[in-house]
Design a protein around this motif. Sequence first.
Motif, PDB file in Angstrom:
ATOM      1  N   SER A   1     -46.953  18.228  18.804  1.00  7.59           N
ATOM      2  CA  SER A   1     -46.397  18.840  20.006  1.00  7.59           C
ATOM      3  C   SER A   1     -45.509  20.031  19.676  1.00  7.59           C
ATOM      4  CB  SER A   1     -45.588  17.821  20.822  1.00  7.59           C
ATOM      5  OG  SER A   1     -44.520  17.298  20.057  1.00  7.59           O
ATOM      6  N   ARG A   2     -45.214  20.201  18.380  1.00  9.53           N
ATOM      7  CA  ARG A   2     -44.396  21.330  17.936  1.00  9.53           C
ATOM      8  C   ARG A   2     -44.983  21.918  16.667  1.00  9.53           C
ATOM      9  NH1 ARG A   2     -38.583  20.354  16.592  1.00  9.53           N
ATOM     10  NH2 ARG A   2     -39.459  18.628  15.391  1.00  9.53           N
ATOM     11  N   CYS A   3     -44.653  23.164  16.409  1.00  9.03           N
ATOM     12  CA  CYS A   3     -45.013  23.814  15.153  1.00  9.03           C
ATOM     13  C   CYS A   3     -43.784  24.520  14.590  1.00  9.03           C
ATOM     14  CB  CYS A   3     -46.118  24.848  15.357  1.00  9.03           C
ATOM     15  SG  CYS A   3     -47.761  24.160  15.625  1.00  9.03           S
ATOM     16  N   GLU A   4     -43.663  24.494  13.267  1.00  9.49           N
ATOM     17  CA  GLU A   4     -42.669  25.327  12.617  1.00  9.49           C
ATOM     18  C   GLU A   4     -43.248  26.723  12.452  1.00  9.49           C
ATOM     19  OE1 GLU A   4     -39.723  25.425   8.717  1.00  9.49           O
ATOM     20  OE2 GLU A   4     -41.604  24.282   8.624  1.00  9.49           O
ATOM     21  N   VAL A   5     -42.460  27.724  12.772  1.00  7.84           N
ATOM     22  CA  VAL A   5     -42.897  29.117  12.653  1.00  7.84           C
ATOM     23  C   VAL A   5     -42.404  29.651  11.308  1.00  7.84           C
ATOM     24  CG1 VAL A   5     -42.905  31.401  13.694  1.00  7.84           C
ATOM     25  CG2 VAL A   5     -42.693  29.363  15.140  1.00  7.84           C
ATOM     26  N   LEU A   6     -43.341  30.030  10.459  1.00  5.10           N
ATOM     27  CA  LEU A   6     -43.013  30.510   9.121  1.00  5.10           C
ATOM     28  C   LEU A   6     -43.353  31.987   8.996  1.00  5.10           C
ATOM     29  CD1 LEU A   6     -44.534  27.568   7.033  1.00  5.10           C
ATOM     30  CD2 LEU A   6     -42.135  27.893   7.653  1.00  5.10           C
ATOM     31  N   THR A   7     -42.530  32.707   8.277  1.00  5.38           N
ATOM     32  CA  THR A   7     -42.827  34.072   7.883  1.00  5.38           C
ATOM     33  C   THR A   7     -42.466  34.203   6.406  1.00  5.38           C
ATOM     34  OG1 THR A   7     -40.655  35.083   8.239  1.00  5.38           O
ATOM     35  CG2 THR A   7     -42.076  34.836  10.183  1.00  5.38           C
ATOM     36  N   ARG A   8     -42.742  35.351   5.850  1.00  8.22           N
ATOM     37  CA  ARG A   8     -42.398  35.553   4.446  1.00  8.22           C
ATOM     38  C   ARG A   8     -40.897  35.753   4.237  1.00  8.22           C
ATOM     39  NH1 ARG A   8     -46.339  35.740   0.793  1.00  8.22           N
ATOM     40  NH2 ARG A   8     -48.454  35.548   1.629  1.00  8.22           N
ATOM     41  N   SER A   9     -40.171  35.821   5.319  1.00 11.62           N
ATOM     42  CA  SER A   9     -38.707  35.864   5.227  1.00 11.62           C
ATOM     43  C   SER A   9     -38.088  34.488   5.391  1.00 11.62           C
ATOM     44  CB  SER A   9     -38.150  36.810   6.295  1.00 11.62           C
ATOM     45  OG  SER A   9     -38.601  38.126   6.074  1.00 11.62           O
ATOM     46  N   GLY A  10     -38.909  33.481   5.718  1.00 15.44           N
ATOM     47  CA  GLY A  10     -38.405  32.128   5.895  1.00 15.44           C
ATOM     48  C   GLY A  10     -38.841  31.532   7.212  1.00 15.44           C
ATOM     49  N   SER A  11     -38.245  30.406   7.556  1.00 16.50           N
ATOM     50  CA  SER A  11     -38.574  29.714   8.797  1.00 16.50           C
ATOM     51  C   SER A  11     -37.844  30.348   9.977  1.00 16.50           C
ATOM     52  CB  SER A  11     -38.187  28.237   8.697  1.00 16.50           C
ATOM     53  OG  SER A  11     -38.397  27.573   9.929  1.00 16.50           O
ATOM     54  N   GLU A  12     -38.558  30.465  11.096  1.00 19.61           N
ATOM     55  CA  GLU A  12     -37.949  30.935  12.338  1.00 19.61           C
ATOM     56  C   GLU A  12     -37.702  29.789  13.314  1.00 19.61           C
ATOM     57  OE1 GLU A  12     -39.526  35.560  12.490  1.00 19.61           O
ATOM     58  OE2 GLU A  12     -40.379  34.103  13.906  1.00 19.61           O
ATOM     59  N   GLY A  13     -37.782  28.566  12.822  1.00 21.68           N
ATOM     60  CA  GLY A  13     -37.540  27.419  13.686  1.00 21.68           C
ATOM     61  C   GLY A  13     -38.833  26.866  14.261  1.00 21.68           C
ATOM     62  N   PHE A  14     -38.726  26.206  15.411  1.00 23.22           N
ATOM     63  CA  PHE A  14     -39.842  25.450  15.966  1.00 23.22           C
ATOM     64  C   PHE A  14     -40.166  25.922  17.377  1.00 23.22           C
ATOM     65  CE2 PHE A  14     -37.771  22.996  12.732  1.00 23.22           C
ATOM     66  CZ  PHE A  14     -38.809  22.421  12.024  1.00 23.22           C
ATOM     67  N   VAL A  15     -41.442  25.827  17.717  1.00 19.99           N
ATOM     68  CA  VAL A  15     -41.888  26.142  19.075  1.00 19.99           C
ATOM     69  C   VAL A  15     -42.774  25.000  19.570  1.00 19.99           C
ATOM     70  CG1 VAL A  15     -41.788  28.636  18.739  1.00 19.99           C
ATOM     71  CG2 VAL A  15     -43.924  27.412  18.261  1.00 19.99           C
ATOM     72  N   ASP A  16     -42.869  24.849  20.877  1.00 21.27           N
ATOM     73  CA  ASP A  16     -43.781  23.874  21.461  1.00 21.27           C
ATOM     74  C   ASP A  16     -45.221  24.301  21.201  1.00 21.27           C
ATOM     75  OD1 ASP A  16     -41.653  22.408  22.424  1.00 21.27           O
ATOM     76  OD2 ASP A  16     -41.732  23.314  24.430  1.00 21.27           O
ATOM     77  N   ALA A  17     -46.104  23.308  21.144  1.00 25.46           N
ATOM     78  CA  ALA A  17     -47.520  23.598  20.898  1.00 25.46           C
ATOM     79  C   ALA A  17     -48.075  24.558  21.936  1.00 25.46           C
ATOM     80  CB  ALA A  17     -48.319  22.300  20.876  1.00 25.46           C
ATOM     81  N   ALA A  18     -47.600  24.449  23.163  1.00 27.73           N
ATOM     82  CA  ALA A  18     -48.085  25.317  24.234  1.00 27.73           C
ATOM     83  C   ALA A  18     -47.746  26.777  23.988  1.00 27.73           C
ATOM     84  CB  ALA A  18     -47.517  24.871  25.574  1.00 27.73           C
ATOM     85  N   ASP A  19     -46.745  27.033  23.150  1.00 26.76           N
ATOM     86  CA  ASP A  19     -46.316  28.399  22.890  1.00 26.76           C
ATOM     87  C   ASP A  19     -46.908  28.979  21.615  1.00 26.76           C
ATOM     88  OD1 ASP A  19     -44.709  28.466  25.189  1.00 26.76           O
ATOM     89  OD2 ASP A  19     -43.091  27.425  24.127  1.00 26.76           O
ATOM     90  N   VAL A  20     -47.776  28.225  20.962  1.00 35.04           N
ATOM     91  CA  VAL A  20     -48.459  28.732  19.774  1.00 35.04           C
ATOM     92  C   VAL A  20     -49.537  29.719  20.226  1.00 35.04           C
ATOM     93  CG1 VAL A  20     -49.973  28.073  17.862  1.00 35.04           C
ATOM     94  CG2 VAL A  20     -47.992  26.651  18.438  1.00 35.04           C
ATOM     95  N   PRO A  21     -49.680  30.852  19.569  1.00 34.29           N
ATOM     96  CA  PRO A  21     -50.717  31.819  19.965  1.00 34.29           C
ATOM     97  C   PRO A  21     -52.102  31.181  20.036  1.00 34.29           C
ATOM     98  CG  PRO A  21     -49.242  32.814  18.376  1.00 34.29           C
ATOM     99  CD  PRO A  21     -48.855  31.365  18.462  1.00 34.29           C
ATOM    100  N   ASP A  22     -52.922  31.685  20.964  1.00 36.54           N
ATOM    101  CA  ASP A  22     -54.208  31.054  21.254  1.00 36.54           C
ATOM    102  C   ASP A  22     -55.079  30.905  20.011  1.00 36.54           C
ATOM    103  OD1 ASP A  22     -53.475  30.894  23.881  1.00 36.54           O
ATOM    104  OD2 ASP A  22     -54.686  32.607  24.544  1.00 36.54           O
ATOM    105  N   ALA A  23     -55.149  31.949  19.176  1.00 36.65           N
ATOM    106  CA  ALA A  23     -56.028  31.889  18.001  1.00 36.65           C
ATOM    107  C   ALA A  23     -55.589  30.787  17.046  1.00 36.65           C
ATOM    108  CB  ALA A  23     -56.043  33.236  17.289  1.00 36.65           C
TER     109      ALA A  23
END
Length: 333
Positions: A30-52
């Motif tokens: 129901s959630r995903c951690e948002v990762l970038t090469r600068s580190g974690s940006e925290g968590f978002v709900d599954a509904a807010d994950v980009p469609d692709a």
Amino acid sequence: MVRRYYRPIITHAEGNKGSLALAGGPFLFSRCEVLTRSGSEGFVDAADVPDAWRLRLTRPRPLLARFAQVLPLMMGVLNITPDSFSDGGRHVAPNAAIAAAHAMHAAGAAIIDVGAESTRPGAPELPVGDELARLAPLWSGLAGLPVSIDTRKAAVMAAALDAGAVIVNDVSALGHDPHALALVAARGCPVILMHHQGTPETMQTAPHYDNALLDVFDWLEGRIAAAVAGGVAADAIIADPGIGFGKGLAHNLALLQGLSLLHGLGVPILLGASRKSLIARISAGEPVEQRLPGSLALALAGANAGVQLIRVHDVAETSQALKLWRACLPVPA
């Protein structure tokens, strides 16, 4: 432009109303951690994950259903080499190898992974004729078993598929032999693409990553795209992060800790960590024959991360561990 990666946080029971099935089930997120090469940006709900990304995370993986309905499946390791790091020399005799294959299948291995060339750290390349000669006496005795061929060479892939093998498992991700990609595409067989850095001869000489988890993800994503561009069906591909292949302890741990990110590749995931040296490095330096407890721990970690296939040496013991793991889940897996 900053690229964002979405690592699903897996649950084993019904969560909130926004829960989605991971890779078609049985687990949810129901959630995903948002990762970038600068580190974690925290968590978002599954509904807010980009469609692709959401499509790749949720799309069913029907490839392995032909072998068994219960996940994760086990792939039993059968090395017919004198020099593999774990079981080298144990199955050189054809009768011993054939008997071991049937015993692993009876103990719960959905697939038997047969390899005739060692790819342990420092191993030299085996001439193709020698690899074929090691395998030739086995095929009649393996008839009827679900066999994958663990090889980097197109000629060996072809001979094995002709003899009844059903999957190609290439530690070079179809990059070692220039004819391998066309062969796999023409045969229409499933293929395992494994991440590696360097060759077996050199891969443990100072491996380096900017970000092991994201570097491996990007590399596998590129190899999947190359395979599809070369004619391999997207739903015939399995990805393997290549634990221990051109990786130090910190790199391996980063992959294991972030393993669920790889579901974002949109293909089934294989984990092969059985008996590997990271067990001894984390524990007390145990020799390879004393790494069963660590191997089971890593197999269960992979199961909790939702991987669809686990490559193991100790089939009966891993089968028992997975049965108990499934029994303890709040929902069937």
